[in-house]
Design a protein around this motif. Structure first.
Motif, short mmCIF file in Angstrom:
data_model
loop_
_atom_site.label_atom_id
_atom_site.label_comp_id
_atom_site.label_asym_id
_atom_site.label_seq_id
_atom_site.Cartn_x
_atom_site.Cartn_y
_atom_site.Cartn_z
N ALA A 305 -16.72 12.30 -33.36
CA ALA A 305 -15.92 11.13 -32.97
C ALA A 305 -15.03 10.66 -34.12
O ALA A 305 -13.96 10.10 -33.91
N ALA A 306 -15.49 10.91 -35.36
CA ALA A 306 -14.70 10.50 -36.54
C ALA A 306 -13.64 11.55 -36.89
O ALA A 306 -12.94 11.42 -37.88
N GLY A 307 -13.56 12.61 -36.08
CA GLY A 307 -12.51 13.60 -36.27
C GLY A 307 -12.86 14.73 -37.23
O GLY A 307 -11.97 15.37 -37.80
N PHE A 308 -14.14 15.02 -37.43
CA PHE A 308 -14.57 16.10 -38.32
C PHE A 308 -14.63 17.42 -37.53
O PHE A 308 -15.19 17.43 -36.43
N GLU A 327 -17.10 3.73 -40.14
CA GLU A 327 -16.83 2.82 -39.01
C GLU A 327 -17.67 3.21 -37.79
O GLU A 327 -18.30 2.36 -37.15
N GLN A 328 -17.72 4.51 -37.48
CA GLN A 328 -18.54 4.99 -36.36
C GLN A 328 -20.02 4.67 -36.57
O GLN A 328 -20.74 4.32 -35.64
N LEU A 329 -20.47 4.80 -37.82
CA LEU A 329 -21.89 4.60 -38.12
C LEU A 329 -22.30 3.14 -38.08
O LEU A 329 -23.39 2.80 -37.62
N THR A 330 -21.43 2.27 -38.58
CA THR A 330 -21.86 0.87 -38.74
C THR A 330 -21.21 -0.08 -37.74
O THR A 330 -21.63 -1.22 -37.60
N ASN A 331 -20.16 0.38 -37.04
CA ASN A 331 -19.48 -0.54 -36.14
C ASN A 331 -18.82 0.21 -34.98
O ASN A 331 -17.63 0.10 -34.76
N GLY A 332 -19.63 0.97 -34.24
CA GLY A 332 -19.10 1.69 -33.09
C GLY A 332 -18.87 0.74 -31.93
O GLY A 332 -19.74 -0.07 -31.61
N HIS A 333 -17.69 0.79 -31.34
CA HIS A 333 -17.39 -0.07 -30.19
C HIS A 333 -17.62 0.70 -28.89
O HIS A 333 -17.06 1.77 -28.71
N PHE A 334 -18.43 0.13 -28.01
CA PHE A 334 -18.73 0.77 -26.72
C PHE A 334 -18.42 -0.21 -25.60
O PHE A 334 -18.88 -1.35 -25.65
N GLN A 335 -17.65 0.24 -24.62
CA GLN A 335 -17.31 -0.63 -23.49
C GLN A 335 -18.47 -0.64 -22.48
O GLN A 335 -18.89 0.41 -22.01
#
Length: 402
Positions: A305-308, A327-335
């Motif tokens: 998801a972080a583009g790796f 950002e993905q690890l500590t503040n992932g936004h999910f709808q």
């Protein structure tokens, strides 16, 4: 035809039985009846805790116990000082039912069967000569000068005092509203979140200890989070749903959930840790080396998801990618789009407004001679035996004071 009783208890569930038994044990001369609208009594007790009946929780300090109640925390402090989980254990032991504590603090009968609790209550009502009347659907409740009149589909009852232990029965709430009580409307509590998101699509069954927050609000919780095929569940999510029952209802269950998969670790701390990792493991593949204590499949999904790319080595990770991963690890936004009921434990928030009840006696402040116990009140808790503890405590206090 009128049937006369000293005390009528409306509702044949946990709170109703516990109240009736405690009243007659204290005052054997009183004539008491339990009115139940269904064919069977104690049906919720039967299915509770997967048929084992989660009687209470091994939390013995009143000020700690109240923290498990999104609604009722302040009001239950006094009552829990009078009758707490320890008293529940003692009460059941003195009635021949031994309880045991499980690892997570939940308490069950040693038989692992809710039937043990049901038999205990039925034997007690029988030996105390409490009338248990089923198929009695209450049509109206009326207070005259010095007695109460309760009309059912079958007959009319007259009594000096009435105890309402009807749980979240909307018809009874309406009746009480017509008598001047304020009822806080019922909304679901304890539900899981529906989330369609590529990051968790194939991770059903994966669990991590995370902290979760509703974006743009003060609602937050932490605890084990479980990825399911419809979204997210687990104790952390259920806690958030309980404390946010009203707010999330108002949002129509459409909101953004912020997930910190590292729980307490901040974005800045995570970034620092990733930089150290880059230096120490430069030759290793990012995908092969998950530095954090959570499932490998989740790690793979978040780095994607972080583009790796799959063949990326730590040495080749750019600053921009580092920031994206932190950002993905500590503040992932999910709808979140909607909710699902958690198991069969359907819990509602709502009921008689707590300001209108005297918690020293559990008596109505508006209608003297009317008492409340259990979920008819605007009190609810997370799972773990807490809703039952509220029922036992309320019943005990009524018995002391009625």
């Amino acid at each position: 035809m009128n049937s006369n009783y000293d005390i009528l208890i409306v509702g044949g569930g946990a709170a109703g039985f516990f109240t009736a038994i405690n009243i007659v044990e204290r005052k054997p001369h009183l004539k008491v009846a339990i009115l139940e609208r269904g064919k069977e009594v104690l049906s919720k007790v039967r299915v509770s805790g997967g048929g084992r009946c989660n009687v209470t929780h091994a939390c013995f300090v009143p000020n700690e116990l109240v923290k498990f109640y999104p609604r009722g925390e302040r009001e239950l402090k006094g009552p829990f000082h009078q009758f707490c989980s320890g008293d529940t254990i003692e009460w059941f032991e003195s009635h021949g039912v031994e309880l045991k504590i499980e690892e997570d603090g939940r308490m069950f009968p040693v038989t692992d069967s809710s039937q043990t609790i049901i038999d205990c209550f039925l034997q007690a009502t029988k030996s105390l000569k409490i009338d248990v009347l089923t198929g009695q659907s209450v049509r109206s409740v009326f207070k005259s000068e010095d007695f109460w009149k309760v009309e059912t589909n079958i007959e009319t009852f007259v009594s000096e005092k009435v105890v309402m232990t009807t749980g979240s029965n909307p018809k009874i709430w309406e009746m009480l509203e017509s008598q001047g009580h304020k009822v806080v409307s019922a909304v679901p509590s304890l539900f899981t979140f529906n989330i369609k998101d590529a990051r968790i699509k194939d991770l059903m069954g994966v669990a991590a200890f995370a902290s979760v927050k509703v974006k743009g609000s003060n609602l937050k919780a932490s605890g084990p989070l479980l990825i399911t095929h419809w979204g997210m569940s687990g104790p952390g999510i259920l806690r958030l749903s309980a404390w946010g029952a009203r707010e999330l209802f108002d949002k129509n269950y459409q909101f953004v959930l912020q997930v910190n998969w590292l729980n307490e670790v901040t974005f800045e701390e995570c970034l620092e840790e990733l930089k150290d990792l880059k230096e120490e493991n430069s030759k290793k593949l990012v995908v092969k080396f998950c530095p954090f204590d959570f499932p490998k499949r989740l790690w793979e999904s978040l780095i994607a998801a972080a583009g790796f790319q799959a063949d990326l080595k730590w040495a080749d990770v750019s600053k921009k990618q580092m920031i994206a991963l932190a950002e993905q690890l500590t503040n992932g936004h999910f709808q979140v789009n909607g909710k699902s009921t958690f198991k069969e434990e359907f819990v509602t928030a709502g009921g008689i407004d707590l300001k209108e009840v005297n918690f020293k006696t559990m008596e109505s402040k508006l209608l003297p001679g009317l008492f409340f116990a259990g979920e008819v009140l605007n009190i609810d808790a997370i799972t773990g035996g807490f809703n039952f503890q509220n029922a036992w405590t309320g019943g005990f206090i009524i018995a002391q004071n009625i």
